[in-house]
Scaffold this motif. Structure first.
Motif, short mmCIF file in Angstrom:
data_model
loop_
_atom_site.label_atom_id
_atom_site.label_comp_id
_atom_site.label_asym_id
_atom_site.label_seq_id
_atom_site.Cartn_x
_atom_site.Cartn_y
_atom_site.Cartn_z
N TYR A 130 -9.50 -17.35 3.28
CA TYR A 130 -8.20 -16.91 2.77
C TYR A 130 -8.32 -15.73 1.80
O TYR A 130 -7.60 -14.75 1.91
CB TYR A 130 -7.49 -18.07 2.09
N PHE A 131 -9.21 -15.85 0.79
CA PHE A 131 -9.39 -14.80 -0.20
C PHE A 131 -10.66 -13.99 0.03
O PHE A 131 -10.72 -12.81 -0.31
CB PHE A 131 -9.40 -15.40 -1.61
N THR A 132 -11.67 -14.62 0.61
CA THR A 132 -12.92 -13.92 0.90
C THR A 132 -12.69 -12.73 1.82
O THR A 132 -13.24 -11.64 1.61
CB THR A 132 -13.94 -14.89 1.55
N LEU A 133 -11.88 -12.92 2.87
CA LEU A 133 -11.70 -11.86 3.86
C LEU A 133 -11.02 -10.62 3.27
O LEU A 133 -11.52 -9.50 3.46
CB LEU A 133 -10.92 -12.39 5.07
N PRO A 134 -9.89 -10.73 2.56
CA PRO A 134 -9.29 -9.52 1.99
C PRO A 134 -10.16 -8.85 0.94
O PRO A 134 -10.21 -7.63 0.85
CB PRO A 134 -7.95 -10.01 1.40
N LEU A 168 -1.55 -13.74 -15.51
CA LEU A 168 -1.01 -15.03 -15.09
C LEU A 168 -0.04 -14.79 -13.95
O LEU A 168 0.87 -13.97 -14.06
CB LEU A 168 -0.30 -15.73 -16.25
N GLU A 169 -0.23 -15.51 -12.85
CA GLU A 169 0.59 -15.30 -11.66
C GLU A 169 1.15 -16.63 -11.16
O GLU A 169 0.40 -17.60 -10.98
CB GLU A 169 -0.27 -14.66 -10.56
N LYS A 170 2.47 -16.69 -10.95
CA LYS A 170 3.06 -17.84 -10.28
C LYS A 170 2.96 -17.61 -8.78
O LYS A 170 3.52 -16.65 -8.25
CB LYS A 170 4.53 -17.99 -10.69
N VAL A 171 2.20 -18.46 -8.10
CA VAL A 171 2.01 -18.29 -6.66
C VAL A 171 3.21 -18.82 -5.90
O VAL A 171 3.77 -18.15 -5.05
CB VAL A 171 0.71 -18.99 -6.20
N LYS A 172 3.60 -20.06 -6.22
CA LYS A 172 4.76 -20.65 -5.54
C LYS A 172 5.16 -21.94 -6.25
O LYS A 172 4.42 -22.46 -7.09
CB LYS A 172 4.42 -20.97 -4.07
N SER A 173 6.33 -22.45 -5.93
CA SER A 173 6.74 -23.77 -6.41
C SER A 173 5.98 -24.82 -5.62
O SER A 173 5.87 -24.74 -4.40
CB SER A 173 8.25 -23.96 -6.23
N TYR A 174 5.45 -25.81 -6.33
CA TYR A 174 4.65 -26.84 -5.69
C TYR A 174 5.44 -28.14 -5.54
O TYR A 174 5.34 -28.84 -4.54
CB TYR A 174 3.38 -27.08 -6.50
N ALA A 175 6.24 -28.45 -6.55
CA ALA A 175 7.10 -29.64 -6.58
C ALA A 175 8.20 -29.34 -7.59
O ALA A 175 8.12 -28.34 -8.30
CB ALA A 175 6.29 -30.87 -6.99
N SER A 216 1.30 -13.90 -1.03
CA SER A 216 1.32 -12.89 -2.10
C SER A 216 -0.02 -12.83 -2.81
O SER A 216 -0.48 -11.74 -3.20
CB SER A 216 2.44 -13.19 -3.10
N GLU A 217 -0.67 -13.97 -2.97
CA GLU A 217 -1.98 -13.98 -3.64
C GLU A 217 -3.06 -13.41 -2.73
O GLU A 217 -3.97 -12.72 -3.20
CB GLU A 217 -2.33 -15.41 -4.07
N HIS A 231 -4.31 -15.32 13.73
CA HIS A 231 -3.14 -14.91 12.95
C HIS A 231 -3.46 -13.61 12.22
O HIS A 231 -4.48 -13.51 11.53
CB HIS A 231 -2.80 -16.02 11.94
N LEU A 232 -2.62 -12.61 12.39
CA LEU A 232 -2.82 -11.31 11.75
C LEU A 232 -1.93 -11.20 10.52
O LEU A 232 -0.72 -11.39 10.61
CB LEU A 232 -2.51 -10.19 12.74
N GLU A 233 -2.54 -10.90 9.38
CA GLU A 233 -1.79 -10.75 8.13
C GLU A 233 -2.44 -9.66 7.29
O GLU A 233 -3.63 -9.74 6.96
CB GLU A 233 -1.76 -12.07 7.35
N ASN A 234 -1.67 -8.64 6.94
CA ASN A 234 -2.16 -7.61 6.03
C ASN A 234 -3.46 -6.97 6.52
O ASN A 234 -4.36 -6.65 5.74
CB ASN A 234 -2.35 -8.19 4.63
N GLY A 235 -3.57 -6.79 7.83
CA GLY A 235 -4.75 -6.16 8.39
C GLY A 235 -5.97 -7.06 8.52
O GLY A 235 -7.05 -6.61 8.89
N ILE A 236 -5.79 -8.35 8.24
CA ILE A 236 -6.88 -9.32 8.32
C ILE A 236 -6.62 -10.25 9.51
O ILE A 236 -5.49 -10.71 9.71
CB ILE A 236 -6.99 -10.17 7.04
N LYS A 237 -7.66 -10.57 10.26
CA LYS A 237 -7.57 -11.52 11.36
C LYS A 237 -8.08 -12.88 10.89
O LYS A 237 -9.23 -12.99 10.46
CB LYS A 237 -8.38 -11.04 12.56
#
Length: 281
Positions: A140-144, A260-267, A116-117, A94-100
């Motif tokens: 997920y975060f290590t690669l970028p 402080l960042e809202k990543v997404k709605s969880y529930a 977004s994170e 899967h290619l996302e934001n220049g990362i494989k």
């Protein structure tokens, strides 16, 4: 030019794949990772969606179609999916934001809501920093961070062997093997101590269980923590930070919330949030 959903509907009508009255129940949204498609199927389509799946695959250029059955299993957070159509081997890149990202969507989670994170991590300047990623997953975060941030070293910890396998492959796939050292095992056991300028705690629900180890992983002078958690909208800026502050005080660190960042709605009423907290002496 037709949108993919419109193209699917046109082919379904043309082929008369399912009864006319069920067409409006076809999925309008989906997740596509590399050439693997994941869809949620309306219960009324359970007896006939297999006839439509190859049309979705053709329009979206996918080799496999998986049905999202809902939920995840175990500490490894394995998604509950069913192969509807196509190749049994659902490994993909899967290619996302220049990362494989190489992984198997049938075995491992990849949250689109966290994109977004992941992009935010790619924009962080961490020149010559030593970073510890406590829950690296497939990277997920290590690669970028490793590819775009300029760190001196990243220790990427992952307890789940299948995810660790892909983590190692993704490090090489993205050309950052000289920067990233993958460590198999529990973060609390394998992460080196007194070394980190920055720590990523990309986990939630029980993230506070890992704070004591985090204080030991930081350099003596302190550093920055990216702390993920879930909480209500009303408690976003208070509840998670209080947990960090309490543990920081026990180790004679002063804690300061810097972002402080809202990543997404969880529930309903509950958010997945990330706090950037600076700790210093």
């Amino acid at each position: 030019m037709l949108k993919p959903y419109e193209e699917v509907i046109g082919l379904v009508k043309q082929n008369k794949s399912i009864p006319e009255e069920k067409i409006e129940l076809l999925p309008k949204k989906w997740e596509r990772f590399g050439n693997v498609l994941i869809v949620k199927v309306h219960s009324s389509l359970s007896d006939c969606f297999e006839l439509v799946a190859p049309i979705y695959a053709k329009v979206l250029n996918c080799k496999s179609v998986l049905e999202d059955m809902g939920g995840i299993e175990g500490t490894a957070r394995k998604p509950v999916l069913r192969l509807i159509w196509g190749e049994k081997n659902t490994e993909t890149i899967h290619l996302e934001n220049g990362i494989k990202y190489k992984f198997d969507p049938g075995m491992l989670m990849f949250s689109s809501g966290n994109m977004s994170e992941r992009i935010r991590m790619s924009k962080i300047e961490c020149d010559e920093e030593i970073i510890v990623d406590g829950f690296a997953g497939i990277g997920y975060f290590t690669l970028p961070l490793g590819k775009f941030g300029g760190p001196k070293k990243i220790f990427a910890c992952e307890i789940n062997p299948p995810a660790f396998k892909y983590l190692k492959e993704n490090i090489e796939l993205n050309g950052i093997e000289k920067i990233v050292e993958p460590l198999l095992g529990d973060y609390r056991e394998v992460a080196p101590e007194c070394c980190a300028d920055r720590i990523i705690l990309g986990y939630f629900k029980t993230t506070s269980n890992f704070l004591e180890k985090t204080m030991r992983v930081l350099k003596e002078r302190g550093g920055l923590i990216h702390y993920h958690d879930t909480c209500s909208k009303e408690e976003m800026s208070r509840q998670p930070f209080r947990k960090i502050e309490k543990m920081a005080n026990e180790f004679d660190f002063e804690a300061k919330l810097v972002h402080l960042e809202k990543v997404k709605s969880y529930a309903p009423g509950i958010y997945h949030v990330v706090l950037d907290v600076a700790l210093s002496r």
